[in-house]
Every structure is written in structure tokens, then in C-alpha cells.
Design an enzyme around this catalytic site. Structure first.
Site, PDB file in Angstrom:
ATOM      1  N   ARG A 171      44.042  36.489  32.414  1.00  0.00           N
ATOM      2  CA  ARG A 171      43.891  37.806  33.035  1.00  0.00           C
ATOM      3  C   ARG A 171      42.550  37.951  33.729  1.00  0.00           C
ATOM      4  O   ARG A 171      41.544  37.403  33.294  1.00  0.00           O
ATOM      5  CB  ARG A 171      44.015  38.891  31.973  1.00  0.00           C
ATOM      6  CG  ARG A 171      43.958  40.303  32.548  1.00  0.00           C
ATOM      7  CD  ARG A 171      44.061  41.346  31.478  1.00  0.00           C
ATOM      8  NE  ARG A 171      42.731  41.797  31.089  1.00  0.00           N
ATOM      9  CZ  ARG A 171      42.509  42.848  30.316  1.00  0.00           C
ATOM     10  NH1 ARG A 171      43.506  43.542  29.828  1.00  0.00           N
ATOM     11  NH2 ARG A 171      41.280  43.192  30.018  1.00  0.00           N
TER      12      ARG A 171
ATOM     13  N   CYS B  91      40.275  41.369  35.328  1.00  0.00           N
ATOM     14  CA  CYS B  91      40.222  42.825  35.363  1.00  0.00           C
ATOM     15  C   CYS B  91      39.049  43.236  36.237  1.00  0.00           C
ATOM     16  O   CYS B  91      37.933  42.752  36.059  1.00  0.00           O
ATOM     17  CB  CYS B  91      40.066  43.402  33.952  1.00  0.00           C
ATOM     18  SG  CYS B  91      40.177  45.203  33.899  1.00  0.00           S
TER      19      CYS B  91
END
Length: 128
Positions: free
Chosen positions: A104, A106
Site C-alpha cells: 500500500r 498512502c
């Protein structure tokens, strides 16, 4: 390699010149999901917890429409209007990705469509 457009009524329709997702080479490349109600197109929630919940419901709907599950997500990118919402966002996000969380990224501090507080996009392996 064939490329298939993903379309489902269980996630919000595109609000611009893009599709909900494309399936290619055994992967779903899903467009970013903001916290819109799929039926009305209205923004849902007034805080990061409520909005993250709806955005993740929308992501889940796309993944399932492609024949996958959230365990098949290999990469996600999350966008937050305010990086100070990182911890609260993660609490909701974790409920959806479980123990097999994807890779991920962000990013925070950006304006998002319709004044949303968060947006989530995913890449999903469907090749099993």
C-alpha cells in the site's frame, strides 16, 4: 490478451471519462473509490470514519463484481485530504483487508473529487 471493462451497479458510476475498472492479464485495475452512495451518487458521511467505510464498501463491491475477494488485493493506493486522519482511516481500512493486507501507498494533504475526505484504488489478482 483481452481487456474487459468492469461495470457494476453495486459501486458508484464513474463521474468522469473513465470506467469503474478494467480486467487485463488476470488482474483487476480498479478506479479510485470515494465515499459515494452507489444508488444516488451522493457523498456519504461527514467524517473520515464514515467516509472510509463507504469508500471501502465501494472497493469491495468492485472486487467482488470482478470475481475476487479482498484477500486477492495485491496493491492499494489511499488518498487522504488530511494526513491527520491516517490512524482513523487505518482502523476502517484494516477491517476490510484483514491479516492478508496488500502492499500500500498512502498520500495525504490533497483535494479529492466532490470534497471527499478519502479515496481508495486497488489492483487485484484474479488469476488464481
Amino acid at each position: 490478451m483481452s481487456i474487459k471493462v468492469l461495470a457494476t451497479e453495486n459501486a458508484p458510476a464513474a463521474i468522469g471519462p473513465y470506467v469503474q475498472g478494467k480486467i487485463a492479464g488476470g488482474f483487476l485495475f480498479a478506479s479510485g473509490q470515494i465515499p459515494l452512495d452507489p444508488k444516488t451518487g451522493a457523498l456519504v458521511g461527514s467524517n473520515i470514519t464514515e467516509q472510509a467505510e463507504q469508500a471501502m464498501k465501494n472497493v469491495t463491491a468492485l472486487v467482488e463484481a470482478a470475481g475476487g475477494s479482498m484477500n486477492d488485493v495485491v496493491k492499494s493506493t489511499c488518498f487522504l485530504k488530511d494526513i491527520a486522519d491516517f490512524a482513523a482511516f487505518n482502523e476502517v481500512y484494516a477491517k476490510y483487508v484483514g491479516t492478508e493486507a496488500p502492499a500500500r501507498s498512502c498520500v495525504g494533504g490533497i483535494d479529492l473529487p466532490k470534497g471527499a475526505l478519502c479515496e481508495v484504488e486497488v489492483v487485484v489478482f484474479l488469476g488464481k
